[in-house]
Scaffold this motif. Structure first.
Motif, PDB file in Angstrom:
ATOM      1  N   ASN A   1       0.803  -1.388   0.126  1.00  0.00           N
ATOM      2  CA  ASN A   1       0.011  -0.164   0.116  1.00  0.00           C
ATOM      3  C   ASN A   1       0.856   1.221   0.038  1.00  0.00           C
ATOM      4  OD1 ASN A   1       0.722  -0.031   2.647  1.00  0.00           O
ATOM      5  ND2 ASN A   1      -1.026   1.240   3.371  1.00  0.00           N
ATOM      6  N   TRP A   2       0.232   2.355  -0.058  1.00  0.00           N
ATOM      7  CA  TRP A   2       0.910   3.673   0.013  1.00  0.00           C
ATOM      8  C   TRP A   2       2.056   3.987   0.640  1.00  0.00           C
ATOM      9  CZ3 TRP A   2       0.970   8.006   3.316  1.00  0.00           C
ATOM     10  CH2 TRP A   2       0.323   7.958   4.238  1.00  0.00           C
ATOM     11  N   ASN A   3       1.935   3.481   2.034  1.00  0.00           N
ATOM     12  CA  ASN A   3       2.991   3.868   3.064  1.00  0.00           C
ATOM     13  C   ASN A   3       3.787   2.688   3.370  1.00  0.00           C
ATOM     14  OD1 ASN A   3       0.922   2.454   4.583  1.00  0.00           O
ATOM     15  ND2 ASN A   3       0.819   4.259   6.237  1.00  0.00           N
ATOM     16  N   GLY A   4       3.590   1.300   2.909  1.00  0.00           N
ATOM     17  CA  GLY A   4       4.381   0.298   3.167  1.00  0.00           C
ATOM     18  C   GLY A   4       3.734  -0.353   4.535  1.00  0.00           C
ATOM     19  N   ALA A   5       2.703   0.031   4.905  1.00  0.00           N
ATOM     20  CA  ALA A   5       2.164  -0.820   6.237  1.00  0.00           C
ATOM     21  C   ALA A   5       1.429  -2.030   5.858  1.00  0.00           C
ATOM     22  CB  ALA A   5       1.123   0.246   7.043  1.00  0.00           C
ATOM     23  N   SER A   6       0.918  -2.071   4.518  1.00  0.00           N
ATOM     24  CA  SER A   6       0.275  -3.223   4.383  1.00  0.00           C
ATOM     25  C   SER A   6       0.821  -3.998   2.946  1.00  0.00           C
ATOM     26  CB  SER A   6      -1.267  -3.084   4.048  1.00  0.00           C
ATOM     27  OG  SER A   6      -1.829  -2.398   5.199  1.00  0.00           O
ATOM     28  N   THR A   7       0.885  -5.287   3.064  1.00  0.00           N
ATOM     29  CA  THR A   7       1.445  -6.034   1.860  1.00  0.00           C
ATOM     30  C   THR A   7       0.701  -7.160   1.434  1.00  0.00           C
ATOM     31  OG1 THR A   7       3.234  -6.948   3.534  1.00  0.00           O
ATOM     32  CG2 THR A   7       3.674  -5.223   2.490  1.00  0.00           C
ATOM     33  N   SER A   8       0.769  -7.675   0.425  1.00  0.00           N
ATOM     34  CA  SER A   8       0.053  -9.022  -0.085  1.00  0.00           C
ATOM     35  C   SER A   8       1.375  -9.721  -0.884  1.00  0.00           C
ATOM     36  CB  SER A   8      -1.117  -8.690  -0.936  1.00  0.00           C
ATOM     37  OG  SER A   8      -2.256  -8.149  -0.056  1.00  0.00           O
ATOM     38  N   TYR A   9       1.005 -11.127  -0.996  1.00  0.00           N
ATOM     39  CA  TYR A   9       1.987 -12.044  -1.405  1.00  0.00           C
ATOM     40  C   TYR A   9       1.197 -12.958  -2.013  1.00  0.00           C
ATOM     41  CZ  TYR A   9       5.507  -9.637   1.099  1.00  0.00           C
ATOM     42  OH  TYR A   9       6.468  -8.617   1.667  1.00  0.00           O
ATOM     43  N   ALA A  10       1.481 -13.656  -3.310  1.00  0.00           N
ATOM     44  CA  ALA A  10       1.272 -14.849  -3.608  1.00  0.00           C
ATOM     45  C   ALA A  10       1.716 -16.051  -2.934  1.00  0.00           C
ATOM     46  CB  ALA A  10       1.797 -14.831  -5.202  1.00  0.00           C
ATOM     47  N   ASP A  11       0.996 -17.188  -3.082  1.00  0.00           N
ATOM     48  CA  ASP A  11       1.317 -18.179  -2.150  1.00  0.00           C
ATOM     49  C   ASP A  11       2.584 -18.729  -2.386  1.00  0.00           C
ATOM     50  OD1 ASP A  11      -2.158 -19.708  -1.710  1.00  0.00           O
ATOM     51  OD2 ASP A  11      -1.240 -17.864  -0.535  1.00  0.00           O
ATOM     52  N   SER A  12       2.899 -18.458  -3.623  1.00  0.00           N
ATOM     53  CA  SER A  12       4.167 -19.055  -4.243  1.00  0.00           C
ATOM     54  C   SER A  12       5.370 -18.504  -3.891  1.00  0.00           C
ATOM     55  CB  SER A  12       4.313 -19.391  -5.691  1.00  0.00           C
ATOM     56  OG  SER A  12       3.977 -17.825  -6.246  1.00  0.00           O
ATOM     57  N   VAL A  13       5.288 -17.268  -3.198  1.00  0.00           N
ATOM     58  CA  VAL A  13       6.558 -16.548  -2.805  1.00  0.00           C
ATOM     59  C   VAL A  13       6.264 -16.118  -1.349  1.00  0.00           C
ATOM     60  CG1 VAL A  13       6.777 -15.420  -5.067  1.00  0.00           C
ATOM     61  CG2 VAL A  13       5.558 -14.155  -3.373  1.00  0.00           C
ATOM     62  N   LYS A  14       5.180 -16.385  -0.760  1.00  0.00           N
ATOM     63  CA  LYS A  14       5.005 -15.897   0.543  1.00  0.00           C
ATOM     64  C   LYS A  14       6.091 -16.510   1.234  1.00  0.00           C
ATOM     65  CE  LYS A  14       0.864 -15.512   1.488  1.00  0.00           C
ATOM     66  NZ  LYS A  14      -0.464 -15.832   1.829  1.00  0.00           N
ATOM     67  N   GLY A  15       6.636 -15.803   2.429  1.00  0.00           N
ATOM     68  CA  GLY A  15       7.637 -16.273   3.307  1.00  0.00           C
ATOM     69  C   GLY A  15       8.990 -16.163   2.669  1.00  0.00           C
ATOM     70  N   ARG A  16       9.224 -16.151   1.489  1.00  0.00           N
ATOM     71  CA  ARG A  16      10.488 -15.985   0.827  1.00  0.00           C
ATOM     72  C   ARG A  16      10.845 -14.536   0.041  1.00  0.00           C
ATOM     73  NH1 ARG A  16      11.308 -18.852  -3.882  1.00  0.00           N
ATOM     74  NH2 ARG A  16       9.179 -18.773  -4.510  1.00  0.00           N
ATOM     75  N   PHE A  17      10.015 -13.921  -0.352  1.00  0.00           N
ATOM     76  CA  PHE A  17       9.900 -12.547  -0.980  1.00  0.00           C
ATOM     77  C   PHE A  17       9.431 -11.155   0.217  1.00  0.00           C
ATOM     78  CE2 PHE A  17       9.743 -13.785  -5.780  1.00  0.00           C
ATOM     79  CZ  PHE A  17      10.560 -14.572  -5.427  1.00  0.00           C
ATOM     80  N   THR A  18       9.964 -10.414  -0.035  1.00  0.00           N
ATOM     81  CA  THR A  18       9.509  -9.226   0.897  1.00  0.00           C
ATOM     82  C   THR A  18       9.575  -8.013   0.069  1.00  0.00           C
ATOM     83  OG1 THR A  18      10.665 -10.142   2.747  1.00  0.00           O
ATOM     84  CG2 THR A  18      10.176  -7.926   2.850  1.00  0.00           C
ATOM     85  N   ILE A  19       8.222  -7.353  -0.214  1.00  0.00           N
ATOM     86  CA  ILE A  19       8.205  -6.192  -0.738  1.00  0.00           C
ATOM     87  C   ILE A  19       8.290  -4.998   0.188  1.00  0.00           C
ATOM     88  CG2 ILE A  19       5.604  -6.045  -0.732  1.00  0.00           C
ATOM     89  CD1 ILE A  19       5.600  -4.760  -3.386  1.00  0.00           C
ATOM     90  N   SER A  20       9.078  -4.040  -0.364  1.00  0.00           N
ATOM     91  CA  SER A  20       9.092  -2.700   0.466  1.00  0.00           C
ATOM     92  C   SER A  20       9.161  -1.374  -0.116  1.00  0.00           C
ATOM     93  CB  SER A  20      10.280  -2.741   1.186  1.00  0.00           C
ATOM     94  OG  SER A  20      11.682  -2.845   0.734  1.00  0.00           O
ATOM     95  N   ARG A  21       9.252  -0.149   0.311  1.00  0.00           N
ATOM     96  CA  ARG A  21       9.162   0.907  -0.485  1.00  0.00           C
ATOM     97  C   ARG A  21      10.005   1.818   0.553  1.00  0.00           C
ATOM     98  NH1 ARG A  21       3.367   2.308  -2.047  1.00  0.00           N
ATOM     99  NH2 ARG A  21       4.173   3.998  -3.032  1.00  0.00           N
ATOM    100  N   ASP A  22      10.437   3.019  -0.449  1.00  0.00           N
ATOM    101  CA  ASP A  22      11.163   4.175   0.261  1.00  0.00           C
ATOM    102  C   ASP A  22      10.542   5.198  -0.582  1.00  0.00           C
ATOM    103  OD1 ASP A  22      12.604   6.202   0.695  1.00  0.00           O
ATOM    104  OD2 ASP A  22      14.482   5.049   1.117  1.00  0.00           O
ATOM    105  N   ASN A  23       9.551   5.911   0.022  1.00  0.00           N
ATOM    106  CA  ASN A  23       8.735   6.936  -0.748  1.00  0.00           C
ATOM    107  C   ASN A  23       9.593   8.299  -1.067  1.00  0.00           C
ATOM    108  OD1 ASN A  23       6.560   5.453  -1.196  1.00  0.00           O
ATOM    109  ND2 ASN A  23       5.438   6.387   0.693  1.00  0.00           N
ATOM    110  N   ALA A  24      10.737   8.248  -0.236  1.00  0.00           N
ATOM    111  CA  ALA A  24      11.506   9.577  -0.319  1.00  0.00           C
ATOM    112  C   ALA A  24      12.504   9.200  -1.629  1.00  0.00           C
ATOM    113  CB  ALA A  24      12.567   9.724   1.033  1.00  0.00           C
ATOM    114  N   LYS A  25      12.723   7.907  -1.963  1.00  0.00           N
ATOM    115  CA  LYS A  25      13.424   7.786  -3.078  1.00  0.00           C
ATOM    116  C   LYS A  25      12.668   7.632  -4.215  1.00  0.00           C
ATOM    117  CE  LYS A  25      17.815   6.130  -0.302  1.00  0.00           C
ATOM    118  NZ  LYS A  25      18.606   5.147  -0.188  1.00  0.00           N
ATOM    119  N   ASN A  26      11.393   7.274  -3.984  1.00  0.00           N
ATOM    120  CA  ASN A  26      10.330   7.031  -5.236  1.00  0.00           C
ATOM    121  C   ASN A  26      10.970   5.548  -5.698  1.00  0.00           C
ATOM    122  OD1 ASN A  26       8.317   8.973  -5.639  1.00  0.00           O
ATOM    123  ND2 ASN A  26       8.814   8.963  -7.707  1.00  0.00           N
TER     124      ASN A  26
END
Length: 128
Positions: free
Chosen positions: A52-77
């Motif tokens: 989501n817009w501020n990084g507080a909420s994430t969703s993952y496909a079952d195939s990658v859950k537990g192995r992949f992590t999505i994150s964001r740095d809005n200051a760096k776009n």
């Protein structure tokens, strides 16, 4: 003009890690959900992760859950996809995407048709 540029792909062995980056120009990402998708040869593009817009909420496909992590740095776009314990079946072109629609503070879509801008993709190849 909005542009998304992915980087960080490459060739790795099974069990290794990679971190993908997606840098956006032409529009601040701070109010937008972002996602990562992937497409293997001969297959349809599929959802991997979204945030989501501020990084507080994430969703993952079952195939990658537990192995992949999505994150964001809005200051760096920039949005990231940390990929651990990679498997040969993770081999694909990875795309990041930006959604213009805002559907609540935790909005983080998982369908391709919910995204409006796409990068050109970065190849990830995992050898066994």
């Amino acid at each position: 003009q909005v542009q998304l540029v992915e980087s960080g792909g490459g060739l790795v062995q099974a069990g290794e890690s990679l971190t993908l980056s997606c840098t956006v120009s032409g529009r601040p990402v701070s109010s937008h959900a972002m996602g990562w998708f992937r497409q293997a040869p001969g297959k349809e593009r599929e959802f991997a992760a979204s945030i989501n817009w501020n990084g507080a909420s994430t969703s993952y496909a079952d195939s990658v859950k537990g192995r992949f992590t999505i994150s964001r740095d809005n200051a760096k776009n920039t949005v990231y996809l940390q990929m651990n314990s990679l498997k040969p079946e993770d081999t694909a072109v990875y795309y990041c995407a930006l959604a213009l629609r805002y559907d609540g503070p935790s909005y983080r879509p998982i369908r391709t048709d919910e995204y409006d801008y796409w990068g050109q993709g970065t190849q990830v190849t995992v050898s066994s």
